[in-house]
Design an enzyme around this catalytic site. Structure first.
Site, PDB file in Angstrom:
ATOM      1  CG  ASP A  69      -2.217   0.938   1.041  1.00 33.02           C
ATOM      2  OD1 ASP A  69      -2.843   0.582  -0.163  1.00 33.02           O
ATOM      3  OD2 ASP A  69      -2.731   1.741   1.578  1.00 33.02           O
ATOM      4  CE  LYS A 172       7.907   4.556  -9.680  1.00 36.56           C
ATOM      5  NZ  LYS A 172       6.570   4.412  -9.803  1.00 36.56           N
ATOM      6  NE  ARG A 178       4.810  -0.537  -5.572  1.00 37.64           N
ATOM      7  CZ  ARG A 178       4.640   0.900  -6.232  1.00 37.64           C
ATOM      8  NH1 ARG A 178       5.530   1.367  -6.921  1.00 37.64           N
ATOM      9  NH2 ARG A 178       3.497   1.397  -5.636  1.00 37.64           N
TER      10      ARG A 178
HETATM   11  P1  ITT Z   1      -3.526  -2.059  -5.280  1.00 42.53           P
HETATM   12  O1  ITT Z   1      -4.160  -1.697  -3.950  1.00 42.53           O
HETATM   13  O2  ITT Z   1      -4.589  -3.106  -6.139  1.00 42.53           O
HETATM   14  O3  ITT Z   1      -2.366  -2.653  -5.010  1.00 42.53           O
HETATM   15  P2  ITT Z   1      -3.778   0.663  -5.988  1.00 42.53           P
HETATM   16  O4  ITT Z   1      -3.239   1.330  -7.485  1.00 42.53           O
HETATM   17  O5  ITT Z   1      -4.994   1.024  -5.516  1.00 42.53           O
HETATM   18  O6  ITT Z   1      -3.382  -0.670  -6.233  1.00 42.53           O
HETATM   19  P3  ITT Z   1      -2.359   1.606  -3.626  1.00 42.53           P
HETATM   20  O7  ITT Z   1      -3.781   1.817  -3.036  1.00 42.53           O
HETATM   21  O8  ITT Z   1      -1.031   1.452  -2.991  1.00 42.53           O
HETATM   22  O9  ITT Z   1      -2.480   1.010  -5.121  1.00 42.53           O
HETATM   23  O10 ITT Z   1      -1.875   3.328  -4.538  1.00 42.53           O
HETATM   24  C1  ITT Z   1      -2.595   4.470  -4.301  1.00 42.53           C
HETATM   25  C2  ITT Z   1      -2.334   5.281  -5.389  1.00 42.53           C
HETATM   26  O11 ITT Z   1      -0.839   6.094  -5.428  1.00 42.53           O
HETATM   27  C3  ITT Z   1      -2.221   4.736  -6.670  1.00 42.53           C
HETATM   28  O12 ITT Z   1      -3.634   4.549  -7.187  1.00 42.53           O
HETATM   29  C4  ITT Z   1      -1.326   5.625  -7.592  1.00 42.53           C
HETATM   30  O13 ITT Z   1      -2.376   6.543  -8.080  1.00 42.53           O
HETATM   31  C5  ITT Z   1      -0.552   6.002  -6.416  1.00 42.53           C
HETATM   32  N1  ITT Z   1       0.876   5.550  -6.680  1.00 42.53           N
HETATM   33  C6  ITT Z   1       1.051   4.183  -5.850  1.00 42.53           C
HETATM   34  N2  ITT Z   1       2.541   3.876  -6.101  1.00 42.53           N
HETATM   35  C7  ITT Z   1       3.046   4.921  -7.085  1.00 42.53           C
HETATM   36  C8  ITT Z   1       4.123   5.076  -7.723  1.00 42.53           C
HETATM   37  O14 ITT Z   1       5.230   4.232  -7.776  1.00 42.53           O
HETATM   38  N3  ITT Z   1       4.115   6.107  -8.405  1.00 42.53           N
HETATM   39  C9  ITT Z   1       3.186   7.074  -8.558  1.00 42.53           C
HETATM   40  N4  ITT Z   1       2.058   6.972  -8.196  1.00 42.53           N
HETATM   41  C10 ITT Z   1       1.921   5.940  -7.332  1.00 42.53           C
END
Ligand code: ITT
Length: 192
Positions: A69, A172, A178
């Protein structure tokens, strides 16, 4: 080779993590596992949501698994959007709308400091472990680049003059939230 299921519906995350864990363990996606569920994430912390996602999968299939997350925490907005990053501009989880909302909220603020924070929850042999990764940087005033996903076009990591969306996935991954969390997961798995 060890096999782990990655509890995510985000294909970009799968590619980034596969690239990092290559050779150490085989990552299975939810799709490969036949799971098409929209896994709930309704906690108000990254730890809570990460744990909820991996427990959901473990409870359903009994497999070794992990989830990530992630939140973008902006200093001048008291940590917003944080745990609500995916749905910042609404339930549609639209990255373009999320970025525009953030840019609007930050307009006029001199302090554009921000950080991405990832929490990984791993369930291995029925026990849960957490790993954290952080990258500091700032929010740009407009979008740059087409790589990556989510907020990448408006985030510039410290030490770089380009946004995450102007870096290759490899670059990245070397410095990202991550990438750093996955390195800790990697070191842990090597010792098991
Ligand atoms: P899952 O819960 O299915 O893993 P998700 O896209 O909903 O997928 P998160 O809740 O962890 O994932 O992420 C929240 C948001 O943060 C995600 O929708 C992206 O817009 C942003 N985000 C996450 N990781 C990122 C990254 O490496 N670079 C840019 N934005 C990111």
């Amino acid at each position: 080779m060890r096999e782990l299921v990655f509890a995510t519906n985000n294909q970009h995350k799968v590619e980034e993590v596969q690239n990092k864990l290559d050779g150490l363990c085989k990552i299975h996606t939810l799709k490969e596992y036949g799971c098409t569920d929209d896994i709930p994430e309704d906690h108000d912390t990254l730890e809570g949501n990460a744990s909820q996602k991996s427990h959901y999968l473990h409870d359903k299939y009994g497999c070794d698994c992990f989830s990530d997350d992630t939140g973008l925490e902006v200093e001048a907005l008291d940590g917003e959007p944080g745990v609500y990053s995916a749905r910042y501009a609404g339930e549609s989880k639209n990255p373009e709308a999320n970025m525009q909302k953030l840019l609007k909220k930050l307009a006029g603020h001199e302090n554009r400091r921000a950080r991405f924070r990832t929490i990984i929850s791993l369930i291995l042999n029925g026990k849960e472990y957490f790993f954290e990764g952080i990258v500091n940087g700032e929010i740009l005033t407009e979008k740059h680049g087409n790589e990556g996903f989510g907020y990448d076009p408006i985030f510039r990591p410290d030490g770089f003059d380009r946004s995450f969306a102007e870096l290759s996935m490899n670059d990245k991954n070397k410095i990202s939230h991550r990438g750093r969390a996955v390195e800790k997961l990697f070191d842990f798995l090597k010792k098991q």
